[in-house]
Design an enzyme around this catalytic site. Sequence first.
Site, mmCIF file in Angstrom:
data_model
loop_
_atom_site.group_PDB
_atom_site.id
_atom_site.type_symbol
_atom_site.label_atom_id
_atom_site.label_comp_id
_atom_site.label_asym_id
_atom_site.label_seq_id
_atom_site.Cartn_x
_atom_site.Cartn_y
_atom_site.Cartn_z
ATOM 1 N N LYS A 80 72.279 -13.364 58.047
ATOM 2 C CA LYS A 80 72.611 -12.802 57.192
ATOM 3 C C LYS A 80 74.019 -14.426 56.623
ATOM 4 O O LYS A 80 74.916 -15.197 57.042
ATOM 5 C CB LYS A 80 74.236 -12.465 57.475
ATOM 6 C CG LYS A 80 74.549 -11.268 56.246
ATOM 7 C CD LYS A 80 75.538 -10.242 57.372
ATOM 8 C CE LYS A 80 76.503 -9.298 56.225
ATOM 9 N NZ LYS A 80 77.913 -8.879 57.117
ATOM 10 N N SER A 155 76.358 -3.822 55.624
ATOM 11 C CA SER A 155 76.151 -4.874 55.134
ATOM 12 C C SER A 155 74.631 -6.136 55.331
ATOM 13 O O SER A 155 74.731 -5.951 54.424
ATOM 14 C CB SER A 155 77.140 -5.066 54.538
ATOM 15 O OG SER A 155 77.693 -5.747 55.769
ATOM 16 N N SER A 179 79.007 -2.554 60.326
ATOM 17 C CA SER A 179 77.468 -3.367 59.299
ATOM 18 C C SER A 179 76.267 -4.520 60.321
ATOM 19 O O SER A 179 75.429 -4.509 59.123
ATOM 20 C CB SER A 179 78.357 -4.860 58.394
ATOM 21 O OG SER A 179 78.379 -3.961 57.395
HETATM 22 N N1 GLN Z 1 80.767 -0.365 55.562
HETATM 23 C C1 GLN Z 1 81.745 -0.896 55.620
HETATM 24 C C2 GLN Z 1 82.547 -1.747 54.558
HETATM 25 O O1 GLN Z 1 81.771 -1.171 53.846
HETATM 26 C C3 GLN Z 1 82.095 -1.641 57.058
HETATM 27 C C4 GLN Z 1 80.913 -3.216 56.322
HETATM 28 C C5 GLN Z 1 80.944 -4.017 57.330
HETATM 29 O O2 GLN Z 1 80.677 -3.509 58.728
HETATM 30 N N2 GLN Z 1 80.799 -4.597 57.082
HETATM 31 O O3 GLN Z 1 83.551 -2.254 54.566
#
Ligand code: GLN
Length: 485
Positions: A80, A155, A179
Amino acid sequence: MSLSIANMTICEAIALLEGKQCTSVELVSVLLNEIRRIDGTLGAYLSVDENDAVSQAMAADKARSEGRKGRLLGIPLAVKDVLNVRGQPCTCASKILQGYIAPYDATAVAMLRREGAVLVGRTNMDEFAMGSSTENSGFKITKNPRNIAYVPGGSSGGSAAAVAGGEAIAALGTDTGGSIRQPAAFCGCVGLKPTYGRISRYGLTAFASSLDQIGPITKNVKDAAVLLGVMAGRDEMDSTSVDVPVPDYLTSLSGDLKGMKLGLPKEYFVKGMDPEVEAAVRTAVEVCGGLGAEVVEVSLPHTDYAISTYYIIATAEASANLARFDGVRYGFRAAGAEDPIDMYGKTRAAGFGAEVKRRIILGTYVLSSGYYDAYYLSAQKVRTLIKRDFENVFMQCDALLTPVSPTVPYKIGETSSDPLRMYLGDIFTVTANLAGICGLSVPCGMSSQGLPIGLQVLGPAFREENILRAGHAYESARGLIRYGE
Ligand code: GLN
């Protein structure tokens, strides 16, 4: 022999390399061909350095021929774009970091390299890991390989799409509030969020430092166990990494659930969730019962407060962490500024996307002197209550079974204009980050539209072996889930 990355696991690739049935250069070449062929459609990668990948693979083949060992020797992996990989771009999918080249390896990446992994490319994500669909990337939208009209989740959507779409054998993601687990569920992969402190965060670009964890996205549970075993452990460069012995996770994969007690938190089966998700998860629970687990209903009474607590703490920490991106040291700098203050403003206005700005503003607000007690301090207190909920249920059981997401994957564009709706989709995943415990996402079925559904297995802190054992036994009994037929 014809090699296909689409179904190949790390363990299978290792067997091929050890049996001299293929070389790392061959594996990497097949992978690069696939990326060239389909990534124009899927958009899983932000950058791939083909020459560098091939030379890493040549070095791995040479090392193997000289008798050198490595648990991942010659295995290509995707990372990532939020993790530093020396010499490669690290943009966090943000225009503000365009042009930034990582000068060092994140510890987790260095540990993969030490075992001989070949780091092929950087995967797309929501900008600074803020989002649940990868639509917030500053560069492009990643598609769900099971159906390209749908989001891959986020994400870490690029990592999950690369693995599910046959463009990677396995990948690294990060999980601040779901994420890793949610994109794994949306794409039909396995995703593991380790306990806070299990893997060093050194070299991970911080979103919310008290919640962030690095973890693998793989094709099966065994591969997740392999990658966790390589990356786990104390690192003196991250004072929050914990010195707890790293067990041999592979030995915990017994294939049965005899003697295990699994809890079903009643707050995770709520009105309004997608009935297809509920049905798939309940069927998975029955399978686990059939494997010898005792299933009990439990309660996590503060679950209702989790989303608000998470979005206060995560945005507060993000507002501080992202202050460093001002055009002085890293990446992009806006032109035409009159003085330094003007330069910061112009750079941040042009460099950050809408969701990142929204969170910086929210986070600054909840930390401001007039509102600190009402929002940030209250959220910290509720976080403790959520943590205690888990401590209580883990006195009664070894792991919990829940859905990963209350919905099946949605269409691209469907929720992108409604941030609150997107936040609500994180209800079942943010709790593990707030409590600092570990969680695993395993495919457990698919919707009538042919899109994957995930089962979440949550475990006590530093008990990854519990969730890997449960996930592996379930996965072995569940049988193959076929997509797109
Ligand atoms: N969807 C969550 C957010 O928008 C988690 C994102 C993540 O785990 N980086 O913060």
